[in-house]
Design a protein around this motif. Structure first.
Motif, PDB file in Angstrom:
ATOM      1  N   ALA A   1    -106.230  28.248  18.471  1.00  0.00           N
ATOM      2  CA  ALA A   1    -104.826  27.952  18.195  1.00  0.00           C
ATOM      3  C   ALA A   1    -104.492  28.026  16.713  1.00  0.00           C
ATOM      4  O   ALA A   1    -103.321  27.841  16.331  1.00  0.00           O
ATOM      5  CB  ALA A   1    -104.476  26.561  18.722  1.00  0.00           C
ATOM      6  N   SER A   2    -105.502  28.304  15.894  1.00  0.00           N
ATOM      7  CA  SER A   2    -105.320  28.341  14.427  1.00  0.00           C
ATOM      8  C   SER A   2    -104.720  27.030  13.904  1.00  0.00           C
ATOM      9  O   SER A   2    -103.756  27.026  13.125  1.00  0.00           O
ATOM     10  CB  SER A   2    -104.422  29.522  14.016  1.00  0.00           C
ATOM     11  N   MET A   3    -105.304  25.934  14.388  1.00  0.00           N
ATOM     12  CA  MET A   3    -104.802  24.617  14.018  1.00  0.00           C
ATOM     13  C   MET A   3    -105.924  23.769  13.435  1.00  0.00           C
ATOM     14  O   MET A   3    -107.090  23.895  13.826  1.00  0.00           O
ATOM     15  CB  MET A   3    -104.254  23.885  15.241  1.00  0.00           C
ATOM     16  N   VAL A   4    -105.550  22.905  12.527  1.00  0.00           N
ATOM     17  CA  VAL A   4    -106.463  21.888  12.029  1.00  0.00           C
ATOM     18  C   VAL A   4    -105.762  20.546  12.162  1.00  0.00           C
ATOM     19  O   VAL A   4    -104.537  20.460  12.001  1.00  0.00           O
ATOM     20  CB  VAL A   4    -106.920  22.173  10.582  1.00  0.00           C
ATOM     21  N   TYR A   5    -106.549  19.526  12.487  1.00  0.00           N
ATOM     22  CA  TYR A   5    -105.990  18.214  12.776  1.00  0.00           C
ATOM     23  C   TYR A   5    -106.643  17.148  11.905  1.00  0.00           C
ATOM     24  O   TYR A   5    -107.784  17.303  11.466  1.00  0.00           O
ATOM     25  CB  TYR A   5    -106.209  17.853  14.247  1.00  0.00           C
ATOM     26  N   LEU A   6    -105.912  16.068  11.700  1.00  0.00           N
ATOM     27  CA  LEU A   6    -106.468  14.888  11.058  1.00  0.00           C
ATOM     28  C   LEU A   6    -106.077  13.689  11.906  1.00  0.00           C
ATOM     29  O   LEU A   6    -104.911  13.283  11.919  1.00  0.00           O
ATOM     30  CB  LEU A   6    -105.955  14.723   9.630  1.00  0.00           C
ATOM     31  N   GLN A   7    -107.048  13.177  12.643  1.00  0.00           N
ATOM     32  CA  GLN A   7    -106.822  11.975  13.443  1.00  0.00           C
ATOM     33  C   GLN A   7    -107.087  10.772  12.553  1.00  0.00           C
ATOM     34  O   GLN A   7    -108.186  10.649  12.002  1.00  0.00           O
ATOM     35  CB  GLN A   7    -107.749  11.950  14.654  1.00  0.00           C
TER      36      GLN A   7
ATOM     37  N   ALA B   1    -100.548  23.908  11.240  1.00  0.00           N
ATOM     38  CA  ALA B   1    -100.533  25.242  11.839  1.00  0.00           C
ATOM     39  C   ALA B   1    -100.752  26.278  10.742  1.00  0.00           C
ATOM     40  O   ALA B   1    -100.132  26.207   9.678  1.00  0.00           O
ATOM     41  CB  ALA B   1     -99.206  25.474  12.542  1.00  0.00           C
ATOM     42  N   THR B   2    -101.621  27.220  11.035  1.00  0.00           N
ATOM     43  CA  THR B   2    -101.996  28.230  10.053  1.00  0.00           C
ATOM     44  C   THR B   2    -101.676  29.616  10.580  1.00  0.00           C
ATOM     45  O   THR B   2    -101.929  29.896  11.752  1.00  0.00           O
ATOM     46  CB  THR B   2    -103.496  28.144   9.751  1.00  0.00           C
ATOM     47  N   SER B   3    -101.155  30.454   9.727  1.00  0.00           N
ATOM     48  CA  SER B   3    -100.793  31.803  10.150  1.00  0.00           C
ATOM     49  C   SER B   3    -101.988  32.741  10.079  1.00  0.00           C
ATOM     50  O   SER B   3    -102.943  32.508   9.336  1.00  0.00           O
ATOM     51  CB  SER B   3     -99.686  32.356   9.249  1.00  0.00           C
ATOM     52  N   GLY B   4    -101.946  33.778  10.860  1.00  0.00           N
ATOM     53  CA  GLY B   4    -102.878  34.867  10.708  1.00  0.00           C
ATOM     54  C   GLY B   4    -104.154  34.736  11.499  1.00  0.00           C
ATOM     55  O   GLY B   4    -104.525  33.658  11.960  1.00  0.00           O
TER      56      GLY B   4
END
Length: 115
Positions: A75-81, A23-26
């Motif tokens: 959503a200001s999200m990055v994922y690593l599957q 989760a990333t802010s801003g």
């Protein structure tokens, strides 16, 4: 300032899967390139995967075809599957980005692959 908070780590058997989230802010997220690094005990931190603001990805050879990085700008999200996990994937995984020349890191999330 950019805040990064990882989640999703845990204990998994070889061959299993996990999905890490960051989760990333801003409101600046859309303009950021994002990366996942990992550090195993006694080893240097290494790049696992990265994704540009435009969605271009690159991967370490050791994780190609097993890991997938993605982002959700809304959503200001990055994922690593991560799939087909191996013992050697055991490490602390960090989310990272750079903003105005400053490198930001999350606190890390532990991934342990063990039978």
């Amino acid at each position: 300032q950019v805040q990064l908070v990882e989640s999703g780590g845990g204990l998994v058997q070889p061959g299993g899967s996990l999905r890490l989230s960051c989760a990333t802010s801003g409101s600046i997220f859309r303009s950021l390139s994002m990366g996942w690094y990992r550090q195993a005990p006694g080893k240097e931190r290494e790049l696992v995967a990265a994704i540009t603001s435009g969605g271009t990805t690159n991967y370490a050879d050791s994780v190609k075809d097993r890991f997938t990085i993605s982002r959700d700008n809304a959503a200001s999200m990055v994922y690593l599957q991560m799939k087909s996990l191996k013992l050697e994937d055991t490490a602390i995984y960090y989310c990272t980005t750079s903003y105005y020349g400053v490198l930001y890191w999350g606190q890390g999330t532990q991934v342990t692959v063990s039978s």
